[in-house]
Each structure stands twice: as structure tokens, then as C-alpha cells.
Scaffold this motif. Structure first.
Motif, PDB file in Angstrom:
ATOM      1  N   ALA A   1       0.882  -1.108  -0.005  1.00 42.56           N
ATOM      2  CA  ALA A   1      -0.111   0.081  -0.055  1.00 42.56           C
ATOM      3  C   ALA A   1       0.808   1.180  -0.012  1.00 42.56           C
ATOM      4  O   ALA A   1       0.577   2.271  -0.848  1.00 42.56           O
ATOM      5  CB  ALA A   1      -0.784  -0.090   1.314  1.00 42.56           C
ATOM      6  N   SER A   2       2.155   1.279   0.882  1.00 44.36           N
ATOM      7  CA  SER A   2       3.087   2.411   0.660  1.00 44.36           C
ATOM      8  C   SER A   2       3.465   2.611  -0.647  1.00 44.36           C
ATOM      9  O   SER A   2       3.610   3.865  -1.009  1.00 44.36           O
ATOM     10  CB  SER A   2       3.777   2.310   1.892  1.00 44.36           C
ATOM     11  OG  SER A   2       3.316   2.191   3.023  1.00 44.36           O
ATOM     12  N   ALA A   3       3.787   1.590  -1.145  1.00 39.48           N
ATOM     13  CA  ALA A   3       4.596   1.589  -2.463  1.00 39.48           C
ATOM     14  C   ALA A   3       3.819   2.308  -3.474  1.00 39.48           C
ATOM     15  O   ALA A   3       3.813   2.928  -4.601  1.00 39.48           O
ATOM     16  CB  ALA A   3       4.933   0.258  -3.018  1.00 39.48           C
ATOM     17  N   PHE A   4       2.299   1.921  -3.243  1.00 35.26           N
ATOM     18  CA  PHE A   4       1.394   2.620  -4.325  1.00 35.26           C
ATOM     19  C   PHE A   4       1.044   3.966  -4.089  1.00 35.26           C
ATOM     20  O   PHE A   4       0.680   4.803  -4.939  1.00 35.26           O
ATOM     21  CB  PHE A   4       0.064   1.589  -4.234  1.00 35.26           C
ATOM     22  CG  PHE A   4      -1.248   1.986  -4.951  1.00 35.26           C
ATOM     23  CD1 PHE A   4      -1.182   1.886  -6.223  1.00 35.26           C
ATOM     24  CD2 PHE A   4      -2.211   2.924  -4.490  1.00 35.26           C
ATOM     25  CE1 PHE A   4      -2.331   2.482  -6.925  1.00 35.26           C
ATOM     26  CE2 PHE A   4      -3.415   3.276  -5.082  1.00 35.26           C
ATOM     27  CZ  PHE A   4      -3.560   3.099  -6.239  1.00 35.26           C
ATOM     28  N   LEU A   5       0.767   4.230  -2.773  1.00 34.43           N
ATOM     29  CA  LEU A   5       0.375   5.878  -2.337  1.00 34.43           C
ATOM     30  C   LEU A   5       1.427   6.525  -2.271  1.00 34.43           C
ATOM     31  O   LEU A   5       1.348   8.054  -2.429  1.00 34.43           O
ATOM     32  CB  LEU A   5      -0.293   5.625  -0.817  1.00 34.43           C
ATOM     33  CG  LEU A   5      -1.497   4.756  -0.856  1.00 34.43           C
ATOM     34  CD1 LEU A   5      -1.772   4.637   0.707  1.00 34.43           C
ATOM     35  CD2 LEU A   5      -2.715   5.480  -1.571  1.00 34.43           C
ATOM     36  N   VAL A   6       2.731   6.493  -2.224  1.00 30.73           N
ATOM     37  CA  VAL A   6       3.764   7.397  -1.903  1.00 30.73           C
ATOM     38  C   VAL A   6       3.934   8.370  -2.769  1.00 30.73           C
ATOM     39  O   VAL A   6       4.017   9.797  -2.501  1.00 30.73           O
ATOM     40  CB  VAL A   6       5.144   6.884  -1.539  1.00 30.73           C
ATOM     41  CG1 VAL A   6       5.666   5.799  -2.898  1.00 30.73           C
ATOM     42  CG2 VAL A   6       6.258   7.578  -1.092  1.00 30.73           C
ATOM     43  N   HIS A   7       3.810   7.964  -4.407  1.00 32.24           N
ATOM     44  CA  HIS A   7       4.002   9.003  -5.250  1.00 32.24           C
ATOM     45  C   HIS A   7       2.764   9.996  -5.406  1.00 32.24           C
ATOM     46  O   HIS A   7       2.729  10.814  -6.267  1.00 32.24           O
ATOM     47  CB  HIS A   7       4.236   8.516  -6.533  1.00 32.24           C
ATOM     48  CG  HIS A   7       5.824   8.340  -6.822  1.00 32.24           C
ATOM     49  ND1 HIS A   7       6.231   7.953  -7.926  1.00 32.24           N
ATOM     50  CD2 HIS A   7       6.737   8.504  -5.938  1.00 32.24           C
ATOM     51  CE1 HIS A   7       7.665   7.753  -7.824  1.00 32.24           C
ATOM     52  NE2 HIS A   7       8.122   8.445  -6.495  1.00 32.24           N
ATOM     53  N   ARG A   8       1.687   9.650  -4.722  1.00 30.86           N
ATOM     54  CA  ARG A   8       0.404  10.364  -4.997  1.00 30.86           C
ATOM     55  C   ARG A   8       0.287  11.314  -3.746  1.00 30.86           C
ATOM     56  O   ARG A   8      -0.443  12.408  -3.993  1.00 30.86           O
ATOM     57  CB  ARG A   8      -0.665   9.235  -4.887  1.00 30.86           C
ATOM     58  CG  ARG A   8      -0.916   8.337  -5.873  1.00 30.86           C
ATOM     59  CD  ARG A   8      -1.782   7.293  -5.846  1.00 30.86           C
ATOM     60  NE  ARG A   8      -2.048   6.456  -7.145  1.00 30.86           N
ATOM     61  CZ  ARG A   8      -1.220   5.737  -7.803  1.00 30.86           C
ATOM     62  NH1 ARG A   8      -0.036   5.578  -7.168  1.00 30.86           N
ATOM     63  NH2 ARG A   8      -1.590   5.224  -8.755  1.00 30.86           N
ATOM     64  N   ILE A   9       0.693  10.790  -2.571  1.00 26.59           N
ATOM     65  CA  ILE A   9       0.409  12.088  -1.451  1.00 26.59           C
ATOM     66  C   ILE A   9       1.858  12.203  -0.679  1.00 26.59           C
ATOM     67  O   ILE A   9       1.741  13.333   0.048  1.00 26.59           O
ATOM     68  CB  ILE A   9      -0.424  11.126  -0.173  1.00 26.59           C
ATOM     69  CG1 ILE A   9       0.280  10.081   0.151  1.00 26.59           C
ATOM     70  CG2 ILE A   9      -1.584  10.965  -0.915  1.00 26.59           C
ATOM     71  CD1 ILE A   9      -0.573   9.506   1.520  1.00 26.59           C
ATOM     72  N   GLY A  10       2.977  11.953  -1.207  1.00 29.41           N
ATOM     73  CA  GLY A  10       4.109  12.264  -0.701  1.00 29.41           C
ATOM     74  C   GLY A  10       4.639  11.270   0.592  1.00 29.41           C
ATOM     75  O   GLY A  10       3.844  10.775   1.228  1.00 29.41           O
ATOM     76  N   VAL A  11       5.865  11.599   0.984  1.00 31.13           N
ATOM     77  CA  VAL A  11       6.314  10.580   1.850  1.00 31.13           C
ATOM     78  C   VAL A  11       5.848  11.061   3.327  1.00 31.13           C
ATOM     79  O   VAL A  11       5.502  10.336   4.368  1.00 31.13           O
ATOM     80  CB  VAL A  11       7.888  10.514   1.880  1.00 31.13           C
ATOM     81  CG1 VAL A  11       8.379   9.740   3.408  1.00 31.13           C
ATOM     82  CG2 VAL A  11       8.334   9.756   0.749  1.00 31.13           C
ATOM     83  N   LEU A  12       6.054  12.315   3.472  1.00 34.24           N
ATOM     84  CA  LEU A  12       5.577  12.961   4.959  1.00 34.24           C
ATOM     85  C   LEU A  12       3.874  12.691   5.286  1.00 34.24           C
ATOM     86  O   LEU A  12       3.691  12.260   6.125  1.00 34.24           O
ATOM     87  CB  LEU A  12       5.667  14.569   4.960  1.00 34.24           C
ATOM     88  CG  LEU A  12       5.419  15.175   5.980  1.00 34.24           C
ATOM     89  CD1 LEU A  12       6.093  14.633   7.282  1.00 34.24           C
ATOM     90  CD2 LEU A  12       5.484  16.897   5.847  1.00 34.24           C
ATOM     91  N   LEU A  13       3.146  13.077   4.175  1.00 34.51           N
ATOM     92  CA  LEU A  13       1.631  12.710   4.580  1.00 34.51           C
ATOM     93  C   LEU A  13       1.505  11.179   4.775  1.00 34.51           C
ATOM     94  O   LEU A  13       0.748  10.741   5.544  1.00 34.51           O
ATOM     95  CB  LEU A  13       0.823  13.349   3.488  1.00 34.51           C
ATOM     96  CG  LEU A  13      -0.684  13.264   3.749  1.00 34.51           C
ATOM     97  CD1 LEU A  13      -0.817  14.202   5.110  1.00 34.51           C
ATOM     98  CD2 LEU A  13      -1.365  14.131   2.526  1.00 34.51           C
ATOM     99  N   LEU A  14       2.227  10.496   3.761  1.00 31.95           N
ATOM    100  CA  LEU A  14       2.138   8.990   4.084  1.00 31.95           C
ATOM    101  C   LEU A  14       2.483   8.581   5.476  1.00 31.95           C
ATOM    102  O   LEU A  14       1.617   7.671   6.020  1.00 31.95           O
ATOM    103  CB  LEU A  14       2.783   8.048   2.759  1.00 31.95           C
ATOM    104  CG  LEU A  14       3.018   6.537   2.985  1.00 31.95           C
ATOM    105  CD1 LEU A  14       1.640   5.983   2.907  1.00 31.95           C
ATOM    106  CD2 LEU A  14       3.891   6.114   1.875  1.00 31.95           C
ATOM    107  N   SER A  15       3.638   8.942   5.785  1.00 31.75           N
ATOM    108  CA  SER A  15       4.220   8.494   7.231  1.00 31.75           C
ATOM    109  C   SER A  15       3.172   8.818   8.386  1.00 31.75           C
ATOM    110  O   SER A  15       2.821   8.173   9.117  1.00 31.75           O
ATOM    111  CB  SER A  15       5.350   9.112   7.451  1.00 31.75           C
ATOM    112  OG  SER A  15       6.439   8.692   6.354  1.00 31.75           O
ATOM    113  N   MET A  16       2.534  10.232   8.113  1.00 35.92           N
ATOM    114  CA  MET A  16       1.871  10.850   9.031  1.00 35.92           C
ATOM    115  C   MET A  16       0.493   9.984   9.307  1.00 35.92           C
ATOM    116  O   MET A  16      -0.247   9.627  10.342  1.00 35.92           O
ATOM    117  CB  MET A  16       1.706  12.137   8.843  1.00 35.92           C
ATOM    118  CG  MET A  16       3.067  13.231   9.471  1.00 35.92           C
ATOM    119  SD  MET A  16       2.577  14.880   8.598  1.00 35.92           S
ATOM    120  CE  MET A  16       1.229  15.478   9.641  1.00 35.92           C
TER     121      MET A  16
END
Length: 309
Positions: A241-256
Motif C-alpha cells: 500500500a505504501s509503494a502504491f500511495l507514496v507518489h500520490r501523497i508524498g512521504v511525509l503525509l504517508l508517514s503521518m
């Protein structure tokens, strides 16, 4: 919401791996078995899925012709490093300090990775909303961990392990960015996830082998309960899921967002099956609510302020 949902599987994985570690009396062995289990599941899927096999071939081709830097293929080592930190540094610092330090590292990593566009993502310079959200999530981590700080060793003994936890959290953010690049090159988050588990499993098995040569085995029998080995499946869900989402919302928002999901899931687990007989405190619940507020703050796009991309 998807990132929050992905984060909710992490405490389940931690519970499963913790139980496996307890039964084996070996945290590194538990981490290695978890990664190996995820690799086996994904390899079975690859055998049955022509689409995944094609994505893996595209990933290999992108690395061969230089479209994907070959160092990106080692992202699994960063995930393995975090798993090692969980199984070693947290024993010295205590869970509370380790959690706060790791979240600090993830938040710092998200800000830097997004600002520099590491992994090929869009550059997202830290605007006021993102910085405010990062500050709030750090406060939330400290508030949620306050009830457990009484179990923490003296500060002098935990400085270096805490720094290691910050570094491990930072590397986790970098890993997510590199996984996003691998997903873009292969066209499939599952291909990036398979690569992560393959590299991470090799890294952890090697670490386990070195530990065994130096210290020997614990001598504990391998657990026979099938559910103790489901940590790898949870890892597949989270990393995919992280690999799919990271380019869509960015690392910071994904982490948070994933941190918010982790805290929400942890509280639910502690209500349903308290760890060590302790139910979640009011401060832990307040900290979880603050993480959701932090995600909302960081994701805001004020009409009068346009953040540079």
C-alpha cells in the motif's frame, strides 16, 4: 484514508512478531522469519500471476538500462534495518522512547525526502501547513507515550539506542520513496513489494546467521501455531500500500497518516486484548486524536497559499 488503513495493520504485525520473538527468544530470528514469510507469499503469487511476473521483468529491465538507479533495488535493506532496530534498540530504550524516536525520524525523513524529491517524486517544499502538521504529530507521539515513560531506563543508557531509532525511522521514509520509484518503473506496487521482501529477507537471514555464529541459538523450539507466522502477510499489505500511495501523497503525509492508523489500531487492540494486562490510557487516546488532527493540518491546501511543488 487508504494510508491510515494501511498503517492499521502495523500493530497487528508487531503483536504477531512480538509473540514469535518471545517464543523463539530471538528478535532477529523473528524479523527474518517474518520477511521470509512475506517473500514466500509474494513468490507464490508471482508464480500464479503473469501480470506480476511481467512487472518484475520490467523492473529488472529498468535497472539494467539505467531508468531505475540500481541502488534503489536495495530499499529492502532499509526496511530490514528498521526491523533490526525494533528487535534490538527497543529492548534498551523501552517501547515508549523507541516509538517517539522512530516517529521523529519518520517525520524528519518525510520532510527531507519530499523537499528533495528523492525517489523521483514531486518536490514538495515544507510549507506552513506541513511544518505545523509535523510539529503536532511529534507532540502527539510524546503525549501518547507518556504513560509508558516510567518504564524507561535512565537517559544516559538510552541516548545511542534512541539515536539509532531516529535513524531507523528516517531510513523508513527513504525506503518508501525508493519503493515509489520501483513501482513507477515496474507499473506494479507488488513488484516493488516482492523486491523489498527478497532483499530484506536476505539481509535479515545474514544478520541472523552472524548472530548465531557469535552467540549460538536460543535453543527454543519453533512455534507450531500457524497464526504466529502471519506477520509477513501484514508486512506485504503495508509495504504494498505504501509503494502504491507514496507518489500520490508524498512521504511525509504517508508517514503521518500511517502513524495515525497505527495508533488507532494499537488502541483498539489494547481494548480487545490488552498487552501485559494494561488498557490504553486517556493520554494515549488524546495522542491518537492529535495524530488525526496533524494529518488534516498537513493535507490542507489553503486557497491563499500555494505551496511550491
Amino acid at each position: 484514508m487508504a494510508a491510515i488503513a494501511a498503517g492499521m495493520v502495523v500493530p497487528v504485525q508487531a503483536r504477531l512478531n512480538g509473540e514469535l520473538s518471545h517464543r523463539l527468544d530471538d528478535g532477529i530470528a523473528a524479523a527474518a522469519i517474518s520477511f521470509l514469510g512475506g517473500l514466500i507469499l509474494l513468490s507464490i503469487l508471482a508464480v500464479c500471476s503473469p501480470g506480476l511476473r511481467g512487472a518484475l521483468r520490467r523492473l529488472a529491465g529498468a535497472a539494467r538500462d539505467g531508468r531505475l538507479p540500481r541502488r534503489y533495488l536495495l530499499a529492502g535493506v532499509l526496511g530490514g534495518t528498521f526491523a533490526l532496530a525494533q528487535s534490538t534498540a527497543s529492548l534498551v530504550t523501552g517501547i515508549a522512547v523507541f516509538t517517539v524516536a522512530a516517529i521523529a525520524g519518520q517525520t524528519l525523513g518525510g520532510l527531507i525526502v519530499d523537499a528533495r524529491g528523492i525517489g523521483g517524486g514531486l518536490k514538495q517544499h515544507p510549507g506552513s501547513a506541513r511544518l505545523a502538521g509535523a510539529a503536532v504529530i511529534l507532540v502527539a507521539a510524546i503525549v501518547s507515550a507518556l504513560p509508558r515513560f516510567s518504564d524507561t531506563p535512565s537517559p544516559a543508557t538510552i541516548i545511542l539506542p534512541a539515536i539509532a531509532a531516529i535513524a531507523a525511522g528516517f531510513l523508513l521514509g527513504v525506503q518508501q520513496a525508493l519503493n515509489g520509484a520501483s513501482t513507477a518503473a515496474s507499473g506494479s506496487p507488488l513488484a516493488a513489494t516482492w523486491l523489498n521482501f527478497c532483499v530484506g529477507a536476505v539481509f535479515l537471514i545474514a544478520a541472523w546467521g552472524v548472530k548465531t555464529l557469535v552467540q549460538g541459538t536460543s535453543g527454543h523450539p519453533v512455534p507450531t501455531h500457524w497464526w504466529a507466522y502471519l506477520g509477513g502477510l501484514c508486512g506485504v499489505v503495508f509495504i504494498g500500500a505504501s509503494a502504491f500511495l507514496v507518489h500520490r501523497i508524498g512521504v511525509l503525509l504517508l508517514s503521518m497518516a500511517s502513524i495515525a492508523g497505527q495508533l488507532a489500531s494499537s488502541i483498539t487492540l489494547d481494548f480487545l486484548a490488552p498487552s501485559g494486562g494494561h488498557s490504553p490510557s486517556v493520554l494515549t487516546i488524546v495522542g491518537a486524536l492529535l495524530t488525526f488532527a496533524a494529518v488534516w493540518i498537513a493535507s490542507r491546501r489553503p486557497r491563499d497559499i500555494t505551496e511550491r511543488q
